[in-house]
Scaffold this motif. Structure first.
Motif, PDB file in Angstrom:
ATOM      1  N   THR A 113      39.599 -17.556  -8.380  1.00  0.00           N
ATOM      2  CA  THR A 113      38.989 -17.260  -9.673  1.00  0.00           C
ATOM      3  C   THR A 113      38.031 -18.365 -10.108  1.00  0.00           C
ATOM      4  O   THR A 113      38.187 -19.529  -9.744  1.00  0.00           O
ATOM      5  N   GLY A 114      37.050 -17.943 -10.913  1.00  0.00           N
ATOM      6  CA  GLY A 114      36.040 -18.863 -11.412  1.00  0.00           C
ATOM      7  C   GLY A 114      34.654 -18.339 -11.097  1.00  0.00           C
ATOM      8  O   GLY A 114      34.500 -17.326 -10.399  1.00  0.00           O
ATOM      9  N   PRO A 115      33.610 -18.995 -11.597  1.00  0.00           N
ATOM     10  CA  PRO A 115      32.237 -18.562 -11.304  1.00  0.00           C
ATOM     11  C   PRO A 115      31.956 -18.635  -9.805  1.00  0.00           C
ATOM     12  O   PRO A 115      32.207 -19.662  -9.167  1.00  0.00           O
ATOM     13  N   ALA A 116      31.426 -17.561  -9.247  1.00  0.00           N
ATOM     14  CA  ALA A 116      31.168 -17.530  -7.806  1.00  0.00           C
ATOM     15  C   ALA A 116      30.147 -18.578  -7.389  1.00  0.00           C
ATOM     16  O   ALA A 116      30.193 -19.082  -6.265  1.00  0.00           O
ATOM     17  N   GLY A 117      29.227 -18.902  -8.296  1.00  0.00           N
ATOM     18  CA  GLY A 117      28.236 -19.925  -7.982  1.00  0.00           C
ATOM     19  C   GLY A 117      28.861 -21.276  -7.697  1.00  0.00           C
ATOM     20  O   GLY A 117      28.250 -22.126  -7.042  1.00  0.00           O
ATOM     21  N   ASN A 166      21.220 -17.060  -7.438  1.00  0.00           N
ATOM     22  CA  ASN A 166      22.014 -18.218  -7.835  1.00  0.00           C
ATOM     23  C   ASN A 166      22.732 -18.795  -6.607  1.00  0.00           C
ATOM     24  O   ASN A 166      22.616 -18.250  -5.499  1.00  0.00           O
ATOM     25  N   PRO A 167      23.471 -19.891  -6.762  1.00  0.00           N
ATOM     26  CA  PRO A 167      24.118 -20.515  -5.598  1.00  0.00           C
ATOM     27  C   PRO A 167      25.049 -19.598  -4.813  1.00  0.00           C
ATOM     28  O   PRO A 167      25.233 -19.796  -3.605  1.00  0.00           O
ATOM     29  N   ALA A 168      25.626 -18.589  -5.461  1.00  0.00           N
ATOM     30  CA  ALA A 168      26.499 -17.665  -4.726  1.00  0.00           C
ATOM     31  C   ALA A 168      25.693 -16.823  -3.740  1.00  0.00           C
ATOM     32  O   ALA A 168      26.139 -16.569  -2.612  1.00  0.00           O
ATOM     33  N   HIS A 169      24.514 -16.374  -4.150  1.00  0.00           N
ATOM     34  CA  HIS A 169      23.644 -15.632  -3.226  1.00  0.00           C
ATOM     35  C   HIS A 169      23.265 -16.519  -2.038  1.00  0.00           C
ATOM     36  O   HIS A 169      23.301 -16.079  -0.880  1.00  0.00           O
TER      37      HIS A 169
END
Length: 250
Positions: free
Chosen positions: A227-231, A77-80
Motif C-alpha cells: 500500500t501507498g502511492p505507486a510512484g 509519473n515515476p510509477a509509469h
C-alpha cells in the motif's frame, strides 16, 4: 515495505502487469470514483454508457473532448517509468491497462493492451474503424466526422463504455494464463472483468501482487499487498528488483 522476495528470478519470468485508475491519478487524471462517484461533476451513466451517447451525444462529446485535451496537460509519473525499467529485465513483459490515457506510451512502454480503449482515438459509428485523432482541429467542440465512408459519419470516442465488452479479452486471458508474475497497480477491484483477472492468474499458478493506496475489495485474492502511492512503492520495488538482478550478473 519489505524487500522483494519473489519465488523465481525475474530475468527468467513472464511478467504481466494490469494498471488501473490509481496510477493515472498520481499524474493528475481524475477518476470516476472521486467525489462520490461523480466524474467531473457528471454521473457515470450520463457520460460513459452507450445509452448516454444515444440520448445526449452533445454532452458526451463535450465531456470526452475535455478529457482528450487534458492529455496535453499531464505527464507520466515515476510509477509509469518504473514499469519501463521492469520490462528491461523481464524475460517477457506484457502491459495491460484499464486506463484510456497515453501515459504508458509516453513513458516508453511498448505494445500496451488498452482493454478499455484510448482517448487519443475516435472511431466511425458505421464502420467502427478507429483512428488516432489528436490534431488541434480534432480537439474542437464540434463533432468530428470520419474519412472512411463515402458520406462521412459522426465519430465517437474509441472508449469501452459501461455495458460494452472490453477489447482484446482473449489475448489478455492467454497472457495471464501463461505468466509467472501478475502485478496489479492502482485498482480498487470494483470493475469487472478486470477485477477478476487475479483469480485467473492464481488458478494457473502465478504469484500475484497489488500496489494500491489502500487494500482493494478483492485483496484476499493476492499473495502480496503493498500500500501507498505507486510512484513511491512501485518505484522502490522495481529498483530493488533491478539491483538484485544486476548483482546476480556479477
Amino acid at each position: 515495505m519489505a524487500e522483494p522476495s519473489l519465488p523465481f528470478s525475474i530475468e527468467s519470468s513472464k511478467v504481466v502487469i494490469l494498471t488501473g485508475a490509481g496510477i493515472s491519478a498520481e499524474s493528475g487524471i481524475k477518476t470516476f470514483r472521486d467525489n462520490d462517484g461523480l466524474w467531473e461533476n457528471h454521473k457515470v451513466e450520463d457520460v460513459a454508457t452507450p445509452n448516454a451517447w444515444n440520448q445526449n451525444p452533445e454532452l458526451v462529446w463535450k465531456f470526452y473532448q475535455q478529457r482528450r485535451k487534458q492529455l496535453l496537460e499531464v505527464h507520466p509519473n515515476p510509477a509509469h517509468n518504473a514499469l519501463v525499467n521492469l520490462s528491461s529485465v523481464s524475460k517477457e513483459f506484457v502491459l495491460i491497462t484499464q486506463n484510456v490515457d497515453d501515459l504508458h506510451e509516453r513513458s516508453g512502454s511498448k505494445n500496451v493492451i488498452h482493454m478499455h480503449g484510448e482517448l487519443r482515438r475516435l472511431k466511425c459509428e458505421k464502420t467502427r474503424i478507429s483512428q488516432d485523432r489528436m490534431s488541434k482541429k480534432d480537439l474542437q467542440s464540434e463533432f468530428i466526422y470520419c474519412n472512411c465512408c463515402s458520406i462521412p459519419k459522426k465519430m465517437r470516442p474509441d472508449i469501452v463504455w459501461f455495458g460494452e465488452e472490453p477489447y482484446q479479452l482473449n489475448k489478455i486471458f492467454e497472457n495471464i494464463e501463461d505468466c509467472d508474475l501478475f502485478v496489479v497497480i492502482g485498482s480498487s477491484g470494483h470493475v469487472y472483468p478486470a477485477a477478476g483477472l487475479v483469480n485467473l492468474a492464481s488458478k494457473f499458478g502465478a504469484y500475484t501482487i497489488i500496489f494500491n493506496l489502500e487494500p482493494p475489495i478483492n485483496s484476499h485474492a493476492f499473495d502480496e499487498i503493498i500500500t501507498g502511492p505507486a510512484g513511491i512503492t512501485l518505484d522502490k520495488w522495481v529498483n530493488t528488483i533491478i539491483k538484485n538482478y544486476e548483482n546476480s550478473e556479477l
